[in-house]
Design a protein around this motif. Sequence first.
Motif, PDB file in Angstrom:
ATOM      1  N   GLY A   1      27.496  -7.593  27.720  1.00 24.82           N
ATOM      2  CA  GLY A   1      27.872  -6.233  27.364  1.00 24.82           C
ATOM      3  C   GLY A   1      27.137  -5.248  28.262  1.00 24.82           C
ATOM      4  O   GLY A   1      26.058  -5.548  28.789  1.00 24.82           O
ATOM      5  N   LEU A   2      27.721  -4.093  28.447  1.00 23.04           N
ATOM      6  CA  LEU A   2      27.145  -3.105  29.365  1.00 23.04           C
ATOM      7  C   LEU A   2      25.752  -2.656  28.943  1.00 23.04           C
ATOM      8  O   LEU A   2      24.884  -2.430  29.782  1.00 23.04           O
ATOM      9  CB  LEU A   2      28.076  -1.895  29.493  1.00 23.04           C
ATOM     10  CG  LEU A   2      29.415  -2.172  30.176  1.00 23.04           C
ATOM     11  CD1 LEU A   2      30.270  -0.915  30.192  1.00 23.04           C
ATOM     12  CD2 LEU A   2      29.208  -2.705  31.588  1.00 23.04           C
ATOM     13  N   GLU A   3      25.516  -2.542  27.645  1.00 21.96           N
ATOM     14  CA  GLU A   3      24.205  -2.078  27.175  1.00 21.96           C
ATOM     15  C   GLU A   3      23.101  -3.086  27.450  1.00 21.96           C
ATOM     16  O   GLU A   3      21.930  -2.722  27.548  1.00 21.96           O
ATOM     17  CB  GLU A   3      24.247  -1.716  25.684  1.00 21.96           C
ATOM     18  CG  GLU A   3      24.514  -2.875  24.747  1.00 21.96           C
ATOM     19  CD  GLU A   3      25.986  -3.294  24.644  1.00 21.96           C
ATOM     20  OE1 GLU A   3      26.228  -4.359  24.048  1.00 21.96           O
ATOM     21  OE2 GLU A   3      26.865  -2.586  25.161  1.00 21.96           O
ATOM     22  N   ASN A   4      23.437  -4.359  27.622  1.00 24.81           N
ATOM     23  CA  ASN A   4      22.439  -5.396  27.889  1.00 24.81           C
ATOM     24  C   ASN A   4      22.491  -5.917  29.323  1.00 24.81           C
ATOM     25  O   ASN A   4      21.861  -6.925  29.634  1.00 24.81           O
ATOM     26  CB  ASN A   4      22.623  -6.578  26.920  1.00 24.81           C
ATOM     27  CG  ASN A   4      22.327  -6.174  25.502  1.00 24.81           C
ATOM     28  OD1 ASN A   4      21.364  -5.461  25.233  1.00 24.81           O
ATOM     29  ND2 ASN A   4      23.177  -6.592  24.590  1.00 24.81           N
ATOM     30  N   HIS A   5      23.250  -5.246  30.172  1.00 24.99           N
ATOM     31  CA  HIS A   5      23.354  -5.686  31.562  1.00 24.99           C
ATOM     32  C   HIS A   5      21.976  -5.603  32.225  1.00 24.99           C
ATOM     33  O   HIS A   5      21.286  -4.599  32.132  1.00 24.99           O
ATOM     34  CB  HIS A   5      24.355  -4.809  32.325  1.00 24.99           C
ATOM     35  CG  HIS A   5      24.639  -5.318  33.698  1.00 24.99           C
ATOM     36  ND1 HIS A   5      25.612  -6.250  33.937  1.00 24.99           N
ATOM     37  CD2 HIS A   5      24.065  -5.046  34.898  1.00 24.99           C
ATOM     38  CE1 HIS A   5      25.642  -6.524  35.221  1.00 24.99           C
ATOM     39  NE2 HIS A   5      24.702  -5.815  35.835  1.00 24.99           N
TER      40      HIS A   5
END
Length: 193
Positions: free
Chosen positions: A43-47
């Motif tokens: 996910g983008l928030e955990n990239h």
Amino acid sequence: MSLLLRKYQQQLAERPLRTFALQSGCILTLGDIIAQQFIEKKGLENHDIARSLRTTAYGLCIGGPVIGTWFGFVNRVVTIKSKVGAAFARLALDQIFFTPTILAMYMGCVSVLEGRNFAQIQNKFRNSYLDGLSTAYHFWPFANMFVFAVVPMQFRPLINSGFGVGWNTYLSYLNQQSLKQPNLEASDIPSAL
């Protein structure tokens, strides 16, 4: 599209190492993004931006210039007149000498950028190198035979990079999986970048 290809050819002729570096940096970064977002489903928030930056740095500084130089070398050294014979000779050189070397360079350089110590790098090679090399031998002979036999010399690095998107996705994933191997936990890796 032909204007874009002409500009690419011009840059390749005038500034080959820079062109190879930028091309490789972009392709490796794209592969890492695909690995993180579509395989690992972070996910983008955990990239992991630092991981993507390490991959980009390797592509810009090492991968691109080395791969571009290799393609030029192989094309100069193999002077067989038969198109098929030349393709097979280039493929043999590539698979025997370059594939094991560039994989080791990638794994070693990315490990250094990650801040791994010598023992951790050795462990990574023990756990992942042969798997990576085996996969390379299942993938690159077919891709490179197409490139060497069909693609005009000036477009070989570009088309090879297209195949490289899938390969670099795999490399990014393989590198990340090596963090999960015994004796090499992610918490043991110092933060770098």
